[in-house]
Write an enzyme that holds these catalytic residues in place. Structure first.
Site, short mmCIF file in Angstrom:
data_model
loop_
_atom_site.label_atom_id
_atom_site.label_comp_id
_atom_site.label_asym_id
_atom_site.label_seq_id
_atom_site.Cartn_x
_atom_site.Cartn_y
_atom_site.Cartn_z
N ASN A 179 28.29 -6.76 -11.87
CA ASN A 179 27.36 -7.50 -12.69
C ASN A 179 27.02 -6.81 -13.95
O ASN A 179 25.58 -6.62 -14.10
CB ASN A 179 26.22 -8.18 -11.98
CG ASN A 179 25.53 -9.57 -12.31
OD1 ASN A 179 25.97 -9.61 -13.54
ND2 ASN A 179 24.59 -9.97 -11.52
N HIS A 183 16.79 -12.73 -8.95
CA HIS A 183 17.85 -13.33 -8.36
C HIS A 183 17.12 -14.48 -7.66
O HIS A 183 18.17 -15.66 -7.27
CB HIS A 183 18.56 -12.37 -7.37
CG HIS A 183 19.57 -11.46 -7.99
ND1 HIS A 183 19.37 -10.52 -8.55
CD2 HIS A 183 21.04 -11.82 -8.13
CE1 HIS A 183 20.54 -10.18 -8.84
NE2 HIS A 183 21.47 -10.57 -8.59
#
Length: 495
Positions: free
Chosen positions: A350, A381
């Site tokens: 990521n 998140h």
């Protein structure tokens, strides 16, 4: 405790388009996932068309901005239906902040509004609505837009609200010195290439791409003449796109086989928790976590290919004279699977989110940057408890791994054979540590996470805590934490 997954009877329901419902039923895949893949494949073909027929040499920047925005808005509505209102509301609110707030505060207001709205949506989607009506997860595009909104706000603040000598070289390079127009703002946030699956990118790079300066700018940065080119090169993304599509296909096949064969629920089975010995649990945990990766490899690599197909993502020329199209790459699979340290693993997983966290948090907070960065990452998140288990564990493991590496690594560099043995051991330790750390991220809820960690005797928590408490971190490691500002660089040159 996190919400339970929706019942099977709702597995194909969505707020987005239902025209692909027969295909969803045929494949046995939830309709929102079918819509996602269909949009990304359509975006891939649209990207080739965009690069060829709407190239900067044929159309104006405004036309390119407009088409990229219109396609992006259509894709969002196709996938998420009325849920897409959340995305548009956030974009409009933050543009109002961009044009009305002072340059000294625009980054603060944008950050708190964007992160606050995202958090409210996370909470309402999971805990209030309890997934009981519709299964469409609209948080993905909202998370990407939040990254872009805050990135741009900080870069505008750097360009208009701070002195150049107070910026690091990277902040100076990316600083935005003119506030974007409404069309530029919409295009940057909602363009069809990245609105569904990302990745986040820098505003200056995106505008240079729209205006046809992107490749020229990157070639000048690497001094293309020194790379052996006599005429100004015209790199094509076709080869990079084909390579990434092959990786996407392999990832899809692995997802349909390996992921289905080793589901996360296996870690909650009576055999795993009560009967298997510790080493068996450790090995199975590694295999199950490996099996959970292909879906990320698929989504991120396909998103990268879409941007490259449009002509965006060129990063320069490597040492062998080959053109590189990895500016927007979100992962490096080879480095992930061969990582010999926790740091190396995180740096290649990521990637664009890690860059965003560094831009808006790590480089800017005055205290506890590692801890605060992990907390921001968890909050971004979502609000599943498992995310916080992962990021708090990750903080502890990162500090422990840093202490061990800085205190002992130099003892294993005396010969090639010793270095190879050290790399093999650290590879195994890193992969097992990552599997242990990220398991709650996949399991989401509190009870399964505690059950798993109890079956593993909390071994990594205990070892990491002992290391952090009793093994000192060398002082010189801390001095390398912050990037140098232009002012400090100039002072050193003067000396």
């Amino acid at each position: 405790m996190a919400a339970e997954p929706p019942p099977p009877s709702l597995s194909h329901r969505t707020t987005g388009s239902t025209c692909l419902h027969p295909l969803s039923e045929l494949l046995g895949i939830p309709l929102d996932q079918v819509n996602f893949v269909a949009c990304q494949l359509f975006a891939l073909f649209a990207a080739f068309w965009f690069r060829i027929y709407l190239s900067p040499s044929k159309t104006s920047s405004d036309v390119r901005h407009a088409f990229a925005t219109i396609f992006g808005i259509y894709f969002v509505i196709f996938c998420f239906g009325w849920y897409s209102i959340h995305l548009f509301v956030l974009v409009l609110m933050c543009y109002a902040i961009m044009v009305t707030a002072s340059v000294s505060n625009v980054h603060r207001y944008s950050f708190f509004v964007a992160m606050g709205y995202l958090t409210i949506c996370h909470i309402s989607r999971i805990y209030i609505f309890h997934y009981g009506i519709l299964t469409t997860d609209f948080s993905g595009p909202l998370m990407i837009v939040t990254q872009k909104i805050t990135t741009l706000a900080f870069q505008v603040h750097d360009g208009l609200g701070r002195r150049a000598e107070d910026l690091s070289s990277e902040q100076h390079r990316l600083a935005v010195k003119v506030k974007p127009s409404f069309l530029e703002y919409l295009s940057y946030l909602l363009n069809f290439m990245s609105v569904i699956a990302g990745p986040c990118n820098n505003f200056k790079d995106y505008v240079a791409f729209i205006e046809g300066r992107h490749i020229h700018m990157k070639l000048l940065e690497v001094n293309w003449k020194q790379k052996g080119f006599h005429n100004f090169p015209e790199p094509s993304p076709t080869g990079a796109v084909i390579q990434k599509l092959c990786i996407t296909l392999v990832s899809l096949l692995l997802f349909l086989t390996l992921t289905k064969a080793f589901p996360v629920t296996f870690l909650l089975s009576d055999w795993f928790v009560y009967k298997a010995n510790f080493l068996t649990r450790l090995c199975y945990l590694y295999v199950v976590m490996q099996a959970s990766k292909p879906k990320y490899y698929f989504a991120w690599t396909l998103a990268d290919a879409v941007n490259n197909a449009a002509g965006f993502g060129f990063s320069g020329v490597d040492k062998n004279g080959h053109f590189c199209w990895d500016l927007l790459s979100n992962l490096n699979i080879w480095k992930i699977e061969t990582a010999t340290s926790f740091k190396m693993y995180l740096e290649n997983w990521n990637i664009q989110t890690a860059t965003w966290l560094k831009c808006v948090c790590y480089e800017r907070v005055p205290w506890y940057p590692t801890v605060l960065t992990f907390i921001l990452s968890a909050l971004w998140h979502g609000v599943y408890p498992g995310y916080y288990f992962t990021f708090l564990t990750g903080t502890l493991v990162t500090l422990a791994a840093r202490a061990v590496r800085n205190n002992y690594r130099h003892y294993f560099l005396s010969s090639k054979a010793v270095k190879v043995a050290y790399d093999v051991v650290t590879w195994a330790v890193t992969q097992l540590a990552v599997s242990y750390t990220v398991a709650p991220f996949v399991m989401l809820a509190v009870e399964p996470t505690i059950s798993l960690y109890k079956s593993m005797y909390f071994y990594l928590h205990i070892i990491s805590l002992l290391i952090v408490l009793f093994l000192p971190i060398k002082p010189q490691v801390q001095t390398q934490r912050r990037p140098q500002t232009l002012n400090s660089v100039n002072k050193k040159k003067a000396e």
